[in-house]
Design a protein around this motif. Structure first.
Motif, PDB file in Angstrom:
ATOM      1  N   GLN A   1       6.896  -7.019   6.528  1.00 42.07           N
ATOM      2  CA  GLN A   1       7.375  -6.286   5.356  1.00 42.07           C
ATOM      3  C   GLN A   1       7.040  -7.005   4.053  1.00 42.07           C
ATOM      4  OE1 GLN A   1       9.318  -6.618   8.238  1.00 42.07           O
ATOM      5  NE2 GLN A   1       8.596  -4.540   8.705  1.00 42.07           N
ATOM      6  N   ASP A   2       6.601  -8.245   4.142  1.00 43.60           N
ATOM      7  CA  ASP A   2       6.168  -8.981   2.950  1.00 43.60           C
ATOM      8  C   ASP A   2       4.704  -8.714   2.605  1.00 43.60           C
ATOM      9  OD1 ASP A   2       8.168 -11.650   4.195  1.00 43.60           O
ATOM     10  OD2 ASP A   2       8.638 -10.397   2.442  1.00 43.60           O
ATOM     11  N   THR A   3       4.033  -7.970   3.440  1.00 41.14           N
ATOM     12  CA  THR A   3       2.626  -7.660   3.184  1.00 41.14           C
ATOM     13  C   THR A   3       2.490  -6.841   1.903  1.00 41.14           C
ATOM     14  OG1 THR A   3       2.013  -7.713   5.521  1.00 41.14           O
ATOM     15  CG2 THR A   3       0.613  -6.413   4.051  1.00 41.14           C
ATOM     16  N   ALA A   4       1.693  -7.345   0.981  1.00 34.09           N
ATOM     17  CA  ALA A   4       1.523  -6.686  -0.318  1.00 34.09           C
ATOM     18  C   ALA A   4       0.544  -7.490  -1.156  1.00 34.09           C
ATOM     19  CB  ALA A   4       2.856  -6.590  -1.053  1.00 34.09           C
ATOM     20  N   ILE A   5       0.166  -6.909  -2.274  1.00 35.83           N
ATOM     21  CA  ILE A   5      -0.541  -7.678  -3.305  1.00 35.83           C
ATOM     22  C   ILE A   5       0.536  -8.268  -4.209  1.00 35.83           C
ATOM     23  CG2 ILE A   5      -2.172  -7.623  -5.209  1.00 35.83           C
ATOM     24  CD1 ILE A   5      -3.478  -5.194  -3.883  1.00 35.83           C
ATOM     25  N   TYR A   6       0.442  -9.563  -4.433  1.00 29.54           N
ATOM     26  CA  TYR A   6       1.433 -10.257  -5.249  1.00 29.54           C
ATOM     27  C   TYR A   6       0.846 -10.559  -6.630  1.00 29.54           C
ATOM     28  CZ  TYR A   6       4.584 -10.787  -1.323  1.00 29.54           C
ATOM     29  OH  TYR A   6       5.453 -10.538  -0.284  1.00 29.54           O
ATOM     30  N   TYR A   7       1.600 -10.192  -7.662  1.00 30.21           N
ATOM     31  CA  TYR A   7       1.167 -10.362  -9.041  1.00 30.21           C
ATOM     32  C   TYR A   7       2.147 -11.274  -9.779  1.00 30.21           C
ATOM     33  CZ  TYR A   7      -1.414  -6.015  -8.134  1.00 30.21           C
ATOM     34  OH  TYR A   7      -2.243  -5.051  -7.611  1.00 30.21           O
ATOM     35  N   CYS A   8       1.604 -12.104 -10.651  1.00 27.39           N
ATOM     36  CA  CYS A   8       2.478 -12.795 -11.589  1.00 27.39           C
ATOM     37  C   CYS A   8       2.278 -12.178 -12.968  1.00 27.39           C
ATOM     38  CB  CYS A   8       2.226 -14.302 -11.607  1.00 27.39           C
ATOM     39  SG  CYS A   8       0.657 -14.813 -12.311  1.00 27.39           S
TER      40      CYS A   8
ATOM     41  N   ALA B   1       0.830  -1.202   0.000  1.00 30.70           N
ATOM     42  CA  ALA B   1       0.000   0.000   0.000  1.00 30.70           C
ATOM     43  C   ALA B   1       0.864   1.251   0.000  1.00 30.70           C
ATOM     44  CB  ALA B   1      -0.923   0.001   1.213  1.00 30.70           C
ATOM     45  N   GLY B   2       0.596   2.141  -0.938  1.00 33.02           N
ATOM     46  CA  GLY B   2       1.317   3.399  -1.010  1.00 33.02           C
ATOM     47  C   GLY B   2       2.712   3.304  -1.603  1.00 33.02           C
ATOM     48  N   LYS B   3       3.068   2.136  -2.129  1.00 31.50           N
ATOM     49  CA  LYS B   3       4.411   1.966  -2.689  1.00 31.50           C
ATOM     50  C   LYS B   3       4.323   1.504  -4.137  1.00 31.50           C
ATOM     51  CE  LYS B   3       6.754   0.907   1.669  1.00 31.50           C
ATOM     52  NZ  LYS B   3       7.667  -0.029   2.370  1.00 31.50           N
ATOM     53  N   GLU B   4       5.426   1.635  -4.833  1.00 32.33           N
ATOM     54  CA  GLU B   4       5.484   1.194  -6.210  1.00 32.33           C
ATOM     55  C   GLU B   4       5.594  -0.339  -6.279  1.00 32.33           C
ATOM     56  OE1 GLU B   4       7.640   5.082  -8.282  1.00 32.33           O
ATOM     57  OE2 GLU B   4       8.619   3.130  -8.268  1.00 32.33           O
ATOM     58  N   ARG B   5       5.175  -0.854  -7.418  1.00 31.74           N
ATOM     59  CA  ARG B   5       5.305  -2.289  -7.641  1.00 31.74           C
ATOM     60  C   ARG B   5       6.790  -2.643  -7.711  1.00 31.74           C
ATOM     61  NH1 ARG B   5       1.204  -4.957 -11.850  1.00 31.74           N
ATOM     62  NH2 ARG B   5      -0.094  -3.662 -10.483  1.00 31.74           N
ATOM     63  N   GLU B   6       7.163  -3.726  -7.038  1.00 30.54           N
ATOM     64  CA  GLU B   6       8.562  -4.110  -7.013  1.00 30.54           C
ATOM     65  C   GLU B   6       8.738  -5.569  -7.410  1.00 30.54           C
ATOM     66  OE1 GLU B   6      10.363  -3.891  -3.142  1.00 30.54           O
ATOM     67  OE2 GLU B   6       8.950  -5.289  -2.238  1.00 30.54           O
ATOM     68  N   PHE B   7       9.876  -5.845  -7.955  1.00 31.05           N
ATOM     69  CA  PHE B   7      10.246  -7.178  -8.399  1.00 31.05           C
ATOM     70  C   PHE B   7      10.476  -8.088  -7.204  1.00 31.05           C
ATOM     71  CE2 PHE B   7      12.124 -10.454 -10.864  1.00 31.05           C
ATOM     72  CZ  PHE B   7      13.324 -10.825 -10.265  1.00 31.05           C
TER      73      PHE B   7
ATOM     74  N   PHE C   1      11.221 -18.910 -25.679  1.00 29.88           N
ATOM     75  CA  PHE C   1      12.334 -19.811 -25.343  1.00 29.88           C
ATOM     76  C   PHE C   1      13.623 -19.044 -24.993  1.00 29.88           C
ATOM     77  CE2 PHE C   1       9.561 -23.055 -26.453  1.00 29.88           C
ATOM     78  CZ  PHE C   1       9.085 -22.895 -27.749  1.00 29.88           C
ATOM     79  N   SER C   2      13.468 -17.890 -24.394  1.00 27.88           N
ATOM     80  CA  SER C   2      14.626 -17.111 -23.976  1.00 27.88           C
ATOM     81  C   SER C   2      15.074 -17.537 -22.590  1.00 27.88           C
ATOM     82  CB  SER C   2      14.291 -15.624 -23.984  1.00 27.88           C
ATOM     83  OG  SER C   2      15.341 -14.871 -23.405  1.00 27.88           O
ATOM     84  N   ASP C   3      16.385 -17.604 -22.395  1.00 27.29           N
ATOM     85  CA  ASP C   3      16.927 -17.968 -21.083  1.00 27.29           C
ATOM     86  C   ASP C   3      17.108 -16.755 -20.170  1.00 27.29           C
ATOM     87  OD1 ASP C   3      19.075 -20.591 -22.402  1.00 27.29           O
ATOM     88  OD2 ASP C   3      17.040 -20.671 -21.614  1.00 27.29           O
ATOM     89  N   SER C   4      16.873 -15.580 -20.689  1.00 35.98           N
ATOM     90  CA  SER C   4      17.059 -14.381 -19.873  1.00 35.98           C
ATOM     91  C   SER C   4      15.784 -14.062 -19.116  1.00 35.98           C
ATOM     92  CB  SER C   4      17.460 -13.188 -20.740  1.00 35.98           C
ATOM     93  OG  SER C   4      16.407 -12.822 -21.590  1.00 35.98           O
ATOM     94  N   VAL C   5      15.935 -13.530 -17.912  1.00 32.52           N
ATOM     95  CA  VAL C   5      14.817 -13.089 -17.108  1.00 32.52           C
ATOM     96  C   VAL C   5      15.058 -11.634 -16.729  1.00 32.52           C
ATOM     97  CG1 VAL C   5      14.222 -15.361 -16.230  1.00 32.52           C
ATOM     98  CG2 VAL C   5      15.886 -13.961 -15.004  1.00 32.52           C
ATOM     99  N   SER C   6      13.977 -10.924 -16.483  1.00 36.33           N
ATOM    100  CA  SER C   6      14.084  -9.490 -16.235  1.00 36.33           C
ATOM    101  C   SER C   6      13.420  -9.114 -14.914  1.00 36.33           C
ATOM    102  CB  SER C   6      13.417  -8.717 -17.368  1.00 36.33           C
ATOM    103  OG  SER C   6      13.329  -7.345 -17.053  1.00 36.33           O
ATOM    104  N   PRO C   7      14.013  -8.159 -14.188  1.00 39.57           N
ATOM    105  CA  PRO C   7      13.369  -7.637 -12.977  1.00 39.57           C
ATOM    106  C   PRO C   7      12.515  -6.392 -13.249  1.00 39.57           C
ATOM    107  CG  PRO C   7      15.586  -6.832 -13.082  1.00 39.57           C
ATOM    108  CD  PRO C   7      15.383  -7.667 -14.325  1.00 39.57           C
ATOM    109  N   ARG C   8      12.424  -5.969 -14.489  1.00 36.11           N
ATOM    110  CA  ARG C   8      11.716  -4.721 -14.820  1.00 36.11           C
ATOM    111  C   ARG C   8      10.256  -5.001 -15.163  1.00 36.11           C
ATOM    112  NH1 ARG C   8      16.650  -4.348 -17.460  1.00 36.11           N
ATOM    113  NH2 ARG C   8      15.689  -5.187 -19.341  1.00 36.11           N
TER     114      ARG C   8
END
Length: 128
Positions: free
Chosen positions: A89-96, A41-47, A104-111
């Motif tokens: 501190q883990d309280t949040a809405i979790y999104y996938c 709540a009140g914070k930006e979405r984070e990885f 088929f890319s092996d790279s993953v992104s935190p953005r």
């Protein structure tokens, strides 16, 4: 466009474990990386964590390393987020979300901007 549905959230006490699930509606899910993000709540979405299409590559936010594990089963079109030793501190809405870009890319992104399909989220509330 793939539909993603999260589940497994709830109200728990600090210190316990919780496993979130994200189920995809289409087979194309199996060809893309998946990520988990959270927004308090009140914070930006984070990885939080991400996993490549075949599970060979994973990435975690520094704040959750050692406590959280991401995994997937393409035959079940599901990705999980195992969260241990939860804190308030883990309280949040979790999104996938499904990663954009080549299949088929092996790279993953935190953005978050690298993800094109998002679920509606599941609320996790950790009481002290």
């Amino acid at each position: 466009q793939v539909q993603l549905v999260e589940s497994g959230g709830g109200l728990v006490q600090a210190g316990v474990s919780l496993r979130l699930s994200c189920a995809a509606s289409l087979p194309m899910f199996s060809r893309h990386g998946l990520g988990w993000f959270r927004q308090a709540a009140g914070k930006e979405r984070e990885f939080v964590a991400a996993i490549s299409w075949n599970g060979a590559s994973t990435d975690y936010a520094d704040s959750v390393k050692g406590r959280i594990t991401i995994s997937r089963d393409n035959s079940r079109r599901t990705v999980w987020l195992q969260m241990n030793r939860l804190t308030p501190q883990d309280t949040a809405i979790y999104y996938c979300a499904a990663q954009r870009g080549p299949e088929f890319s092996d790279s993953v992104s935190p953005r978050p901007t690298d993800y094109g399909d998002w679920g509606q989220g599941t609320q996790v509330t950790v009481s002290s």
